[in-house]
Design a protein around this motif. Structure first.
Motif, PDB file in Angstrom:
ATOM      1  N   ALA A 258      16.292  19.917  -4.319  1.00 21.13           N
ATOM      2  CA  ALA A 258      17.451  19.135  -3.897  1.00 21.13           C
ATOM      3  C   ALA A 258      17.584  17.885  -4.765  1.00 21.13           C
TER       4      ALA A 258
ATOM      5  N   VAL B  38      11.298  26.575  -2.375  1.00 19.37           N
ATOM      6  CA  VAL B  38      12.315  25.648  -1.874  1.00 19.37           C
ATOM      7  C   VAL B  38      11.699  24.250  -1.812  1.00 19.37           C
TER       8      VAL B  38
ATOM      9  N   SER C 295       5.816   3.302  -5.649  1.00 19.48           N
ATOM     10  CA  SER C 295       5.691   1.857  -5.419  1.00 19.48           C
ATOM     11  C   SER C 295       5.438   1.084  -6.722  1.00 19.48           C
TER      12      SER C 295
HETATM   13  C1  LIG Z   1       6.591   5.556  -1.483  1.00 15.42           C
HETATM   14  C2  LIG Z   1       5.565   6.551  -1.069  1.00 15.42           C
HETATM   15  C3  LIG Z   1       4.219   6.272  -1.258  1.00 15.42           C
HETATM   16  C4  LIG Z   1       3.262   7.187  -0.881  1.00 15.42           C
HETATM   17  N1  LIG Z   1       1.956   6.875  -1.107  1.00 15.42           N
HETATM   18  C5  LIG Z   1       1.013   7.792  -0.799  1.00 15.42           C
HETATM   19  C6  LIG Z   1      -0.365   7.546  -1.085  1.00 15.42           C
HETATM   20  O1  LIG Z   1      -0.729   6.473  -1.602  1.00 15.42           O
HETATM   21  N2  LIG Z   1      -1.277   8.484  -0.809  1.00 15.42           N
HETATM   22  C7  LIG Z   1      -0.913   9.689  -0.259  1.00 15.42           C
HETATM   23  O2  LIG Z   1      -1.775  10.532  -0.041  1.00 15.42           O
HETATM   24  N3  LIG Z   1       0.388   9.954   0.050  1.00 15.42           N
HETATM   25  C8  LIG Z   1       1.355   9.040  -0.211  1.00 15.42           C
HETATM   26  N4  LIG Z   1       2.667   9.311   0.094  1.00 15.42           N
HETATM   27  C9  LIG Z   1       3.000  10.575   0.761  1.00 15.42           C
HETATM   28  C10 LIG Z   1       3.140  11.713  -0.239  1.00 15.42           C
HETATM   29  O3  LIG Z   1       4.062  11.380  -1.230  1.00 15.42           O
HETATM   30  C11 LIG Z   1       3.600  12.948   0.472  1.00 15.42           C
HETATM   31  O4  LIG Z   1       2.570  13.336   1.347  1.00 15.42           O
HETATM   32  C12 LIG Z   1       3.892  14.111  -0.463  1.00 15.42           C
HETATM   33  O5  LIG Z   1       4.868  13.779  -1.397  1.00 15.42           O
HETATM   34  C13 LIG Z   1       4.345  15.332   0.324  1.00 15.42           C
HETATM   35  O6  LIG Z   1       4.637  16.365  -0.580  1.00 15.42           O
HETATM   36  P1  LIG Z   1       5.668  17.508  -0.224  1.00 15.42           P
HETATM   37  O7  LIG Z   1       5.740  18.376  -1.420  1.00 15.42           O
HETATM   38  O8  LIG Z   1       5.327  18.080   1.055  1.00 15.42           O
HETATM   39  O9  LIG Z   1       7.030  16.756  -0.027  1.00 15.42           O
HETATM   40  P2  LIG Z   1       7.866  15.950  -1.084  1.00 15.42           P
HETATM   41  O10 LIG Z   1       7.028  15.417  -2.140  1.00 15.42           O
HETATM   42  O11 LIG Z   1       8.708  15.025  -0.324  1.00 15.42           O
HETATM   43  O12 LIG Z   1       8.782  17.052  -1.746  1.00 15.42           O
HETATM   44  C14 LIG Z   1       9.768  17.734  -1.045  1.00 15.42           C
HETATM   45  C15 LIG Z   1      10.911  18.034  -1.986  1.00 15.42           C
HETATM   46  O13 LIG Z   1      11.720  19.051  -1.474  1.00 15.42           O
HETATM   47  C16 LIG Z   1      13.069  18.740  -1.679  1.00 15.42           C
HETATM   48  N5  LIG Z   1      13.848  19.479  -0.664  1.00 15.42           N
HETATM   49  C17 LIG Z   1      13.901  19.238   0.652  1.00 15.42           C
HETATM   50  N6  LIG Z   1      14.706  20.132   1.244  1.00 15.42           N
HETATM   51  C18 LIG Z   1      15.166  20.964   0.296  1.00 15.42           C
HETATM   52  C19 LIG Z   1      16.017  22.073   0.276  1.00 15.42           C
HETATM   53  N7  LIG Z   1      16.570  22.535   1.387  1.00 15.42           N
HETATM   54  N8  LIG Z   1      16.288  22.679  -0.889  1.00 15.42           N
HETATM   55  C20 LIG Z   1      15.733  22.235  -2.044  1.00 15.42           C
HETATM   56  N9  LIG Z   1      14.894  21.172  -2.090  1.00 15.42           N
HETATM   57  C21 LIG Z   1      14.619  20.557  -0.929  1.00 15.42           C
HETATM   58  C22 LIG Z   1      13.114  17.271  -1.537  1.00 15.42           C
HETATM   59  O14 LIG Z   1      14.247  16.747  -2.180  1.00 15.42           O
HETATM   60  C23 LIG Z   1      11.816  16.865  -2.198  1.00 15.42           C
HETATM   61  O15 LIG Z   1      11.999  16.661  -3.579  1.00 15.42           O
HETATM   62  C24 LIG Z   1       3.643   8.403  -0.260  1.00 15.42           C
HETATM   63  C25 LIG Z   1       5.001   8.683  -0.058  1.00 15.42           C
HETATM   64  C26 LIG Z   1       5.960   7.769  -0.452  1.00 15.42           C
HETATM   65  C27 LIG Z   1       7.414   8.094  -0.217  1.00 15.42           C
END
Ligand SMILES: Cc1cc2nc3c(=O)[nH]c(=O)nc-3n(C[C@H](O)[C@H](O)[C@H](O)COP(=O)(O)OP(=O)(O)OC[C@H]3O[C@@H](n4cnc5c(N)ncnc54)[C@H](O)[C@@H]3O)c2cc1C
Lengths: 814, 122
Positions: free
Chosen positions: A37, A9, A49
């Motif tokens: 999603a 998910v 960025s």
């Molecule tokens: C602009 C920006 C710059 C960043 N820069 C840095 C950096 O320089 N260095 C660093 O270490 N970190 C950085 N980060 C943080 C980093 O991107 C996050 O820590 C990382 O993306 C987290 O990964 P994740 O898979 O947990 O969540 P995400 O990458 O957010 O992925 C979660 C995904 O799940 C999907 N989703 C949510 N709920 C559901 C559902 N119910 N069903 C289906 N899909 C769902 C969402 O749409 C999303 O696509 C940055 C973040 C942003 C936004």
């Protein structure tokens, strides 16, 4: 037989990384279905960025494209959120109502941006900063111009502000606290940062509490608590994130601030794992990628039956705003049991936080090269008492002896982390280099992933390659333009386009020029790049041009000038010749000479006489021959079919047409053309920058010749049947050269550097691209076909041609 | 203040024009009995004056590109310091520095030593 099914998910950074490790461990363990999603594949969120600022495109930051899912047999359902988990029946339900069964489930839903419950928060024009949709909304708003207000002066807010600014918006950052990034920086350092942000043309308001977002149908402004109102068309909320755990909570899984997981990354249900920003592990919720990369390995292990354990991460961050270096790592909060070491220099701030002679946190601003060394000390927890006095100066002083940077990298221990994003340590890179015979940065990126995410460790990785294989390192050696910058010509040009830089000071500021206002090498180059990139918009900086181009005549060794009027295609008339003769006599011009480019040079003209000389030549219809310009010089022709018994086409006529189309254009270096009416080649077209040799079947287009310090015969670009096509190709070729050529690089050198095939591909093989280039050339000609002599006859830059004062002997002798 | 101005203007200073007459990062020529003087205005607004002859081959420094407190000679790219008149980098040679006084936006040059300077340099 049906495979065990795994449902994932969310398809963010965490899920993508788990899949990689899982497929690596056992390609066939699961039938994997991923629900995302977001309506797209997997991309590198931390690089949003650079996409916002225009330095990268979405395609550049893809991690897994459609082909990857197909090749790995992973089913990806895009744009479909999971809305319910039924642990009883082991099924998930999609927003569309479909129900899918799972054997194992992975929750990787990331986090949600916080939204302050302000009046007006739901208006169109209020966005958060989390995914590509947000970036697209911001870019759409930016294309309309106007002002953006960014609420939140943390890492994300500042990156958003810088990106929007680069897209041409006016930007105001509202920050609640008295100084920016107060968690990382003390007030003085926060001020340094604020100034650097403001230098980018971004307004920063600290102690600014937002009261309401204004607007009826769309955002029109923001109101602060103190009553101030700021008109804007876009509001970006970047005030923090909250783990996205609603789904897990509704399913009855144990949650606190995030989805609770154990060291095996399992939730309270052993068949359900969770990873990424949605989890809480040992009381910590992370907001960076390094921890989720580490824990993703453990998830993959758990899924394939080889239990691993994740014990938590120490994190480091960098502010990704080009030209601002800010690094922080570990725990840098103030507390009683801690000591600080602070160092300041102009534009530089460093703070180390110590507890019991162990480094626990570091903040570096302005100079961040030692960041990874400090980060390693934090992670290793080593006792630093022996080097405490010099600690702040970094590894160079740690051993007493100053080390050169490569030696310093060589001296790092094998487990020193080089790439924070991907958790790659020195040992991994060194052994990959050895085992796989890697010799370039790209190789190392492909194999180890080091420097493949945010790229800020690239210099370290390069030094490491040098330290490992020495001279064999195939550096993508970029020679800086001059000593004022570390950037090469191509990088500077790319940034001018990407960041929309429209003046020399803007380029120097944005690209961190090391001198306050450049030198005689970089300024003319930048001036040309801006002239080329922004036709009609950029105002030529005459003080950044060499004297010849500034006064539109050629300086001679005695400080006098030579004057060469244009003679189209080398054709002149009695009236023109008479005017030239009269001018030569009237102004006592000592020397009149025929040039190699088929025109007449008047040598030895005094600077003060130039406007009057031009006035007389102008009356006879002559304009500047640009004999001084890094631009179109001459089009040499033979008499062609009009007179010559061998002539196949009207070479004189074509030469004149070309010259009329191209005069006035600025190019990286001078451009000389020749048009010969038959292969006997009387116009010597085959040693020109661009040449045409007429044949019975049409026009053979040549390019990349030279007859100066180097002598080179042209290459044949193509053969075309009509004059129109010949013209189109020549204009397109010139434009391609204008856009790709480095300042002072002649066509033959440019062609050698980029390769003839790439030029042919753009100009010959692809009529569509050819047209685009030719059109761009014609567009820019609208603005450049103004006779500089006529302008100066009318009084433009009169100061150039008159002394400031003439002081008589008496006054001075007094 | 008045007193000071008085003494200054009593001295050798010759008014040659306004600071605004010189383009920023540019130069103007002042013709004198003893040859040309190049008057420069650097990016920071400071005004300098040198004898208008490069120590290398006599190139007109007024025609060069001004960067920082230096000018690059248009003939062979020697870089001459506006402060000291000395060639920078590997080249060596020196151009005479002419005293400059700016008051109320008006540029004054100290030309008193000029005839001797010119003779000495020839
Ligand atoms: C602009 C920006 C710059 C960043 N820069 C840095 C950096 O320089 N260095 C660093 O270490 N970190 C950085 N980060 C943080 C980093 O991107 C996050 O820590 C990382 O993306 C987290 O990964 P994740 O898979 O947990 O969540 P995400 O990458 O957010 O992925 C979660 C995904 O799940 C999907 N989703 C949510 N709920 C559901 C559902 N119910 N069903 C289906 N899909 C769902 C969402 O749409 C999303 O696509 C940055 C973040 C942003 C936004």
């Amino acid at each position: 037989m049906d495979k065990t099914s795994l449902i994932v998910v969310g398809n963010g950074m965490a899920a993508g990384r788990v899949l990689e490790h899982l497929l690596e461990a056992d390609r066939d363990a699961y039938a994997v279905t991923v629900f995302n999603a977001e309506p797209r594949v997997n991309y590198n969120r931390i690089m949003l960025s650079p996409v916002l600022s225009g330095e990268k495109t979405y395609e550049d930051i893809l991690i897994h494209d459609d082909a990857w899912y197909a090749a790995n047999g992973v089913t990806l359902v895009k744009g479909e959120a999971i809305v319910g988990i039924d642990r009883e029946t082991k099924t998930v339900r999609t927003a569309g109502g479909a129900v899918h069964g799972y054997d194992k489930l992975l929750i990787a839903t990331g986090s949600n941006p916080l939204i302050i419950p302000l009046p007006g928060k739901d208006l169109p024009g209020v966005v958060t900063y989390r995914d590509l949709d947000d970036v697209e909304k911001m870019m759409a708003a930016a294309s309309q111009g106007g002002r953006a207000v960014v609420i939140g002066g943390g890492l994300l807010g500042l990156e958003a502000a810088a990106g929007l600014r680069a897209q041409g918006m006016e930007v105001t950052v509202l920050h609640l606290m008295p100084t920016l990034m107060e968690r990382q920086l003390d007030p003085a350092a926060g001020y340094l940062l604020q100034k650097a942000i403001e230098d980018r043309g971004i307004e920063v308001l600290c102690k600014a509490n937002t009261h309401a977002i204004l607007g009826d149908t769309t955002v029109t402004g923001v109101k602060l608590d103190d009553g101030r109102e700021i008109a804007c068309s876009l509001v970006v909320m970047a005030v923090g994130i909250r783990p996205n755990m609603a789904l897990a909570k509704d399913a009855g899984l144990a949650v606190n601030r995030g989805v609770l997981v154990d060291d095996g990354m399992r939730t309270s249900d052993p068949d359900i794992f969770a990873v990424g920003e949605c989890v809480e592990h040992r009381g910590v919720c992370y907001g960076l990628v390094a921890p989720l990369y580490e824990s993703a390995k453990v998830v993959a292990a758990g899924l394939t039956g080889s239990e691993g354990a994740y014990t938590g991460s120490v994190t480091a961050t960098k502010l990704k705003v080009t030209g601002i270096d800010l690094f922080s790592a570990g725990d840098f909060a103030d507390a009683k049991d801690r000591q600080e070491i602070v160092y300041r220099a102009p534009g530089v701030y460093k703070r180390l936080v110590l507890r019991d002679n162990v480094l626990i946190g570091a903040v570096l601003y302005g100079e961040t090269a030692d960041g990874s060394w400090f980060f390693d000390l934090i992670k290793s927890g080593s006792d630093i008492s022996a080097m405490r006095d010099t600690l702040i100066f970094g590894p160079a002083f740690a051993g007493g002896e100053p080390l050169d940077p490569t030696a310093a990298v060589a001296a790092l221990p094998d487990d020193a982390q080089i790439c924070g994003c991907n958790g790659v340590c020195k040992g991994t890179i060194v052994s990959a280099i050895g085992a796989k015979g890697l010799s370039s940065l790209d190789d190392v990126r492909a194999v180890t992933k080091a420097s493949a995410s945010c790229g800020s460790c690239t210099p370290l990785v390069e030094k490491l390659i040098v330290a490992t294989i020495g001279d064999k390192y195939q550096a993508a050696a970029v020679e800086p333009i001059c000593k004022c910058t570390d950037l090469g010509h191509d990088e500077v040009r790319r940034m001018i386009v990407a960041k929309g830089l429209r003046s020399i000071p803007a380029v120097m500021q944005e690209l961190s020029w090391k001198t306050s206002c450049g030198c005689a090498k970089c300024r003319p180059a930048l001036n040309y790049y801006l002239v080329c990139e922004w036709p009609g918009e950029y105002e030529d900086d005459s003080q950044s041009r060499f004297i010849n181009e500034r006064v539109h005549a050629n300086i001679q060794k005695d400080g006098t000038y030579s004057v060469v009027p244009r003679m189209w295609g080398g054709v002149t008339s009695p009236a023109e010749l008479r005017a030239i003769a009269d001018v030569a006599e009237k102004f006592n011009i000592p020397s009149v000479k025929v040039t190699g480019g088929q025109r007449i040079d008047l040598l030895g003209v005094r600077k003060e006489d130039l406007p009057a000389v031009w006035a007389d030549l102008g009356k006879a219809g002559m304009i500047s021959g640009a004999a001084y310009a890094k631009g179109l010089r001459t089009v040499k022709t033979c008499v062609g079919s009009e007179w010559c018994r061998f002539g196949t086409q009207d070479s004189t006529g074509l030469g004149i047409k070309i010259e009329k189309a191209m005069w006035g254009s600025w190019t990286p270096a001078k451009v000389k053309l020749g048009v010969s009416g038959c292969p006997r080649n009387c116009a010597e077209a085959t040693c020109k920058d661009i040449g045409v040799v007429c044949v019975e079947a049409g026009y053979e287009i040549h390019f990349a010749g030279a007859a100066g310090l180097h002598v080179r015969q042209t290459e044949v670009l193509t053969l075309v049947p009509t004059e129109e096509e010949a013209m189109e190709i020549i204009l397109a070729l010139t434009q391609l050269y204008r856009e790709q050529g480095r300042y002072l690089e002649r066509i033959y050198k440019w062609a050698k550097r980029v390769g003839t095939p790439s030029i042919k591909a753009a100009i010959v093989d692809d009529p569509e691209r050819r047209r685009v280039y030719a059109d761009r050339f014609r567009f820019s000609q609208q603005f450049s076909q103004v006779d500089p002599w006529a302008e100066r006859v009318k009084g433009l830059e009169a100061h150039e041609f008159a002394p400031m004062a003439e002081v008589g002997f008496k006054e001075a002798a007094e | 203040m008045n007193q000071m101005l008085q003494t200054r203007f009593d001295g050798p200073w010759v008014k040659v024009g306004r600071v605004d007459d010189i383009p920023l990062q540019g130069s103007r020529v002042v013709k004198t009995h003893g040859g040309e003087v190049a008057v420069f205005k650097a990016a920071d607004g400071r005004v300098f004056a040198l004898r208008n002859r490069c120590p290398h081959k006599g190139g007109p420094l007024s025609e060069g590109i001004v960067h920082g407190h230096a000018v690059t000679c248009p003939l062979h790219n020697w870089v001459i310091s506006l402060e000291t008149g000395e060639a920078q980098g590997a080249d060596s040679g020196c151009t005479k520095v002419i005293g400059v006084l700016v008051e109320d936006g008006v540029v004054h040059l100290d030309l008193s030593r000029l005839p001797r300077l010119m003779e000495a340099a020839e």
